[in-house]
Write a protein that holds these residues in place. Sequence first.
Motif, mmCIF file in Angstrom:
data_model
loop_
_atom_site.group_PDB
_atom_site.id
_atom_site.type_symbol
_atom_site.label_atom_id
_atom_site.label_comp_id
_atom_site.label_asym_id
_atom_site.label_seq_id
_atom_site.Cartn_x
_atom_site.Cartn_y
_atom_site.Cartn_z
ATOM 1 N N THR A 118 0.939 -1.624 -0.071
ATOM 2 C CA THR A 118 -0.293 0.410 -0.082
ATOM 3 C C THR A 118 0.836 1.329 -0.412
ATOM 4 O O THR A 118 0.525 2.133 -0.565
ATOM 5 N N TRP A 119 1.744 1.547 0.725
ATOM 6 C CA TRP A 119 2.705 2.550 1.222
ATOM 7 C C TRP A 119 3.455 2.696 -0.516
ATOM 8 O O TRP A 119 3.115 3.765 -1.005
ATOM 9 N N PHE A 120 4.103 2.042 -0.523
ATOM 10 C CA PHE A 120 5.056 1.979 -1.361
ATOM 11 C C PHE A 120 4.151 1.896 -3.014
ATOM 12 O O PHE A 120 4.191 2.980 -4.113
ATOM 13 N N SER A 121 3.599 1.424 -3.152
ATOM 14 C CA SER A 121 2.392 2.116 -4.721
ATOM 15 C C SER A 121 1.442 3.536 -4.285
ATOM 16 O O SER A 121 1.713 4.453 -5.344
ATOM 17 N N ILE A 122 1.316 4.306 -3.390
ATOM 18 C CA ILE A 122 1.061 5.644 -2.867
ATOM 19 C C ILE A 122 2.103 6.395 -3.589
ATOM 20 O O ILE A 122 2.016 7.038 -4.068
ATOM 21 N N VAL A 123 3.516 5.832 -2.447
ATOM 22 C CA VAL A 123 4.459 6.390 -3.599
ATOM 23 C C VAL A 123 4.935 7.014 -4.885
ATOM 24 O O VAL A 123 5.043 7.391 -5.901
ATOM 25 N N ALA A 124 4.660 5.246 -5.652
ATOM 26 C CA ALA A 124 4.446 5.384 -6.799
ATOM 27 C C ALA A 124 3.196 6.098 -7.864
ATOM 28 O O ALA A 124 3.665 7.325 -8.952
ATOM 29 N N VAL A 125 2.319 6.482 -7.263
ATOM 30 C CA VAL A 125 1.078 6.867 -7.479
ATOM 31 C C VAL A 125 1.504 8.612 -7.414
ATOM 32 O O VAL A 125 1.350 8.961 -8.873
ATOM 33 N N VAL A 126 1.816 8.874 -6.543
ATOM 34 C CA VAL A 126 2.230 10.439 -5.804
ATOM 35 C C VAL A 126 3.326 10.847 -6.868
ATOM 36 O O VAL A 126 3.511 12.229 -7.409
ATOM 37 N N ILE A 127 4.711 9.955 -6.875
ATOM 38 C CA ILE A 127 5.404 10.683 -7.794
ATOM 39 C C ILE A 127 5.355 10.496 -9.442
ATOM 40 O O ILE A 127 6.159 11.432 -10.224
ATOM 41 N N SER A 128 4.482 9.594 -9.812
ATOM 42 C CA SER A 128 4.673 8.952 -11.393
ATOM 43 C C SER A 128 3.319 10.355 -11.455
ATOM 44 O O SER A 128 2.812 10.725 -12.648
ATOM 45 N N GLN A 129 2.884 11.332 -11.252
ATOM 46 C CA GLN A 129 1.945 12.564 -11.610
ATOM 47 C C GLN A 129 2.585 13.016 -12.376
ATOM 48 O O GLN A 129 3.525 13.891 -12.629
ATOM 49 N N GLN A 130 1.124 13.174 -13.802
ATOM 50 C CA GLN A 130 2.264 14.045 -15.151
ATOM 51 C C GLN A 130 2.819 14.866 -14.790
ATOM 52 O O GLN A 130 3.498 15.446 -15.077
ATOM 53 N N THR A 131 2.309 15.843 -13.665
ATOM 54 C CA THR A 131 2.007 17.346 -13.595
ATOM 55 C C THR A 131 3.483 17.642 -12.630
ATOM 56 O O THR A 131 3.912 18.821 -13.074
ATOM 57 N N LEU A 132 3.750 16.346 -11.634
ATOM 58 C CA LEU A 132 5.349 16.635 -10.920
ATOM 59 C C LEU A 132 6.263 16.325 -12.272
ATOM 60 O O LEU A 132 7.057 16.972 -11.782
ATOM 61 N N LYS A 133 5.548 14.726 -12.947
ATOM 62 C CA LYS A 133 6.376 14.784 -13.613
ATOM 63 C C LYS A 133 7.374 15.554 -14.967
ATOM 64 O O LYS A 133 8.255 15.504 -15.352
ATOM 65 N N ASN A 134 6.367 16.555 -15.659
ATOM 66 C CA ASN A 134 6.113 17.134 -16.481
ATOM 67 C C ASN A 134 7.326 18.635 -15.707
ATOM 68 O O ASN A 134 8.444 18.515 -16.588
ATOM 69 N N ARG A 135 7.161 18.811 -14.425
ATOM 70 C CA ARG A 135 8.090 20.054 -13.493
ATOM 71 C C ARG A 135 9.149 19.235 -13.500
ATOM 72 O O ARG A 135 10.563 20.541 -13.643
ATOM 73 N N ILE A 136 9.898 18.101 -13.079
ATOM 74 C CA ILE A 136 11.045 17.479 -13.405
ATOM 75 C C ILE A 136 11.852 16.997 -14.251
ATOM 76 O O ILE A 136 13.343 16.895 -14.352
#
Length: 210
Positions: A163-181
């Motif tokens: 559960t925790w690491f799936s949440i990490v994966a979902v949050v960090i792979s948000q397109q808006t966030l990925k576009n910024r970085i």
Amino acid sequence: METFSAWLTIFVVSLIAVITPGPDFMLTLRSSLVYSRQAGIYTAIGVGAGNLIHATYSLIGIGAVISKSILLFNALKWLGAAYLIYIGIKSLTTKRVVASAKIAEPKRQIQPWVAFRIGLLGNLLNPKATLFFLALFTQIVRPSTPMLIQAAYGLTVAVLALTWFSIVAVVISQQTLKNRILSFSHWLERLTGAALVALGFRLAVAEATE
């Protein structure tokens, strides 16, 4: 009531262990950033499966054998260290990917089973995970504890990790966030790689009693 108290202890201790940044977090983070959300989630599933295997062999007594055998423990320690350093070096040697206006992110693909394997091996080859499960379950589980209850304890840890690491994966792979970085993603990957190499060397020189 006593069973619930024991389960709550396992839940709280495992939750603290899971959310504390370590190899599992770094591997999930890397898969999510370098590849995709799907890759990050499959890596998280691998971590969860690894935790379930650790719990299983600890409950049936194999964990005690591993922890008391210098040969087995050191072999596991060196394999785990080598694996983390290998993944870290791959990240350190990454080249910058230039995205065009029509491409939102680098075209880097990975098969689901490969992402799963990254999480599974990263978790299984960490001897500190063996010691964690051994220490936790020897304090909680008694010879009289029903097998079904023991299975519930093991599943609790595995589900928490998944559960925790799936949440990490979902949050960090948000397109808006990925576009910024995206513009400095190669540097972030190298930073992650450096952290994995450092964790690998730390694991390699760690004593079994730590």
